[in-house]
Design a protein around this motif. Sequence first.
Motif, mmCIF file in Angstrom:
data_model
loop_
_atom_site.group_PDB
_atom_site.id
_atom_site.type_symbol
_atom_site.label_atom_id
_atom_site.label_comp_id
_atom_site.label_asym_id
_atom_site.label_seq_id
_atom_site.Cartn_x
_atom_site.Cartn_y
_atom_site.Cartn_z
ATOM 1 N N GLU A 184 0.584 -1.254 -0.550
ATOM 2 C CA GLU A 184 -0.250 0.106 0.735
ATOM 3 C C GLU A 184 1.020 1.146 -0.101
ATOM 4 N N THR A 185 1.329 1.408 0.700
ATOM 5 C CA THR A 185 3.163 2.325 1.142
ATOM 6 C C THR A 185 3.962 1.867 1.080
ATOM 7 N N ASN A 186 5.098 3.115 0.431
ATOM 8 C CA ASN A 186 6.202 2.999 0.230
ATOM 9 C C ASN A 186 7.182 2.454 1.926
ATOM 10 N N GLU A 187 6.543 2.026 2.760
ATOM 11 C CA GLU A 187 7.033 1.736 4.118
ATOM 12 C C GLU A 187 8.138 0.358 4.530
ATOM 13 N N ARG A 188 8.908 0.302 4.629
ATOM 14 C CA ARG A 188 9.768 -0.802 5.326
ATOM 15 C C ARG A 188 9.235 -1.543 5.958
ATOM 16 N N GLN A 189 8.382 -1.835 7.044
ATOM 17 C CA GLN A 189 8.214 -2.385 7.372
ATOM 18 C C GLN A 189 6.781 -3.603 6.550
ATOM 19 N N GLN A 190 5.922 -2.837 5.245
ATOM 20 C CA GLN A 190 5.092 -3.711 4.230
ATOM 21 C C GLN A 190 6.240 -4.136 3.082
ATOM 22 N N ILE A 191 7.122 -3.007 3.236
ATOM 23 C CA ILE A 191 7.784 -4.293 2.534
ATOM 24 C C ILE A 191 8.802 -5.864 2.567
ATOM 25 N N LEU A 192 8.850 -5.504 3.589
ATOM 26 C CA LEU A 192 9.548 -6.913 4.386
ATOM 27 C C LEU A 192 8.833 -8.079 4.624
ATOM 28 N N ASP A 193 7.814 -7.706 5.118
ATOM 29 C CA ASP A 193 6.166 -8.488 5.261
ATOM 30 C C ASP A 193 5.602 -8.974 4.438
ATOM 31 N N ALA A 194 5.777 -7.748 2.954
ATOM 32 C CA ALA A 194 5.040 -8.433 1.970
ATOM 33 C C ALA A 194 6.189 -9.266 1.429
ATOM 34 N N SER A 195 7.415 -9.594 0.746
ATOM 35 C CA SER A 195 8.904 -10.155 0.903
ATOM 36 C C SER A 195 8.382 -11.357 1.161
ATOM 37 N N VAL A 196 8.185 -11.806 2.890
ATOM 38 C CA VAL A 196 8.176 -12.963 3.865
ATOM 39 C C VAL A 196 6.540 -13.481 3.259
ATOM 40 N N GLN A 197 5.542 -12.983 3.298
ATOM 41 C CA GLN A 197 4.211 -13.640 2.383
ATOM 42 C C GLN A 197 4.301 -13.915 1.129
ATOM 43 N N LEU A 198 4.893 -13.258 0.484
ATOM 44 C CA LEU A 198 5.175 -13.901 -0.813
ATOM 45 C C LEU A 198 6.016 -15.129 -1.393
ATOM 46 N N MET A 199 6.978 -14.668 -0.544
ATOM 47 C CA MET A 199 8.150 -16.091 -0.376
ATOM 48 C C MET A 199 7.262 -17.513 -0.112
ATOM 49 N N ASN A 200 6.613 -17.369 0.997
ATOM 50 C CA ASN A 200 6.051 -18.186 1.811
ATOM 51 C C ASN A 200 4.906 -19.186 1.116
ATOM 52 N N ALA A 201 4.539 -18.086 0.408
ATOM 53 C CA ALA A 201 3.315 -18.445 -0.351
ATOM 54 C C ALA A 201 3.481 -19.339 -1.590
ATOM 55 N N ILE A 202 4.780 -18.575 -2.323
ATOM 56 C CA ILE A 202 5.550 -19.614 -2.906
ATOM 57 C C ILE A 202 6.206 -21.210 -2.770
ATOM 58 N N VAL A 203 6.558 -21.255 -1.767
ATOM 59 C CA VAL A 203 7.164 -22.607 -1.194
ATOM 60 C C VAL A 203 6.089 -23.437 -0.798
ATOM 61 N N GLU A 204 4.695 -22.490 -0.153
ATOM 62 C CA GLU A 204 4.238 -23.557 0.479
ATOM 63 C C GLU A 204 3.220 -24.341 -1.561
ATOM 64 N N VAL A 205 2.889 -23.932 -1.793
ATOM 65 C CA VAL A 205 2.190 -23.853 -3.250
ATOM 66 C C VAL A 205 2.686 -24.773 -4.168
ATOM 67 N N ASN A 206 4.098 -24.857 -4.604
ATOM 68 C CA ASN A 206 5.055 -25.544 -4.790
ATOM 69 C C ASN A 206 5.894 -26.878 -3.782
ATOM 70 N N GLY A 207 5.723 -26.815 -2.402
ATOM 71 C CA GLY A 207 6.700 -27.792 -2.408
ATOM 72 C C GLY A 207 7.940 -28.016 -1.689
ATOM 73 N N ILE A 208 8.226 -26.507 -1.826
ATOM 74 C CA ILE A 208 9.687 -26.767 -2.286
ATOM 75 C C ILE A 208 10.465 -26.307 -0.632
ATOM 76 N N ALA A 209 11.653 -26.335 -0.667
ATOM 77 C CA ALA A 209 12.440 -25.774 0.438
ATOM 78 C C ALA A 209 13.579 -24.853 0.384
ATOM 79 N N PRO A 210 14.086 -24.175 1.014
ATOM 80 C CA PRO A 210 15.277 -22.806 0.782
ATOM 81 C C PRO A 210 16.418 -24.043 0.031
ATOM 82 N N GLU A 211 16.435 -25.474 0.159
ATOM 83 C CA GLU A 211 18.247 -25.821 -0.282
ATOM 84 C C GLU A 211 17.439 -26.723 -2.090
ATOM 85 N N ASP A 212 16.167 -26.555 -1.682
ATOM 86 C CA ASP A 212 16.486 -27.110 -3.761
ATOM 87 C C ASP A 212 16.229 -25.430 -4.723
ATOM 88 N N ILE A 213 16.272 -24.413 -4.238
ATOM 89 C CA ILE A 213 16.523 -23.218 -4.086
ATOM 90 C C ILE A 213 17.426 -22.610 -5.408
#
Length: 123
Positions: A13-42
């Motif tokens: 919504e805004t260019n704020e540090r915490q929003q950017i960090l939280d959104a990045s984690v939310q997106l990465m967690n969603a990608i990992v979850e729906v694809n059934g992958i782990a960090p060592e696969d990346i």
Amino acid sequence: MSVRGIRGAITVETNERQQILDASVQLMNAIVEVNGIAPEDIACVYITVTQDIDAAFPAKSIRELEGWEYVPLMCSVEIPVKGSLEKCIRFMVLVNTDLKQADMRHVYLGGAEALRPDLSRAR
């Protein structure tokens, strides 16, 4: 085994540090979850942001997740195209997998669903 690409995007919504960090984690967690992958696969993650996002590096929040300290992450600025989606963070996750490219599940969240409604509905 092949390297496959998984796309993802999310808006803030805004260019704020915490929003950017939280959104990045939310997106990465969603990608990992729906694809059934782990960090060592990346193999690596390319992250771009639109020019209106400069309050934080999205990679910072991902590096702090458990198990992500050795995953190569790189941030850059998206090319400025008139009329393009604003305040958007995009990921290109390169994964080592035996799955076919058609089996990769791409993730578009928030306002970024407008980028690929065909893939957003597939989730």
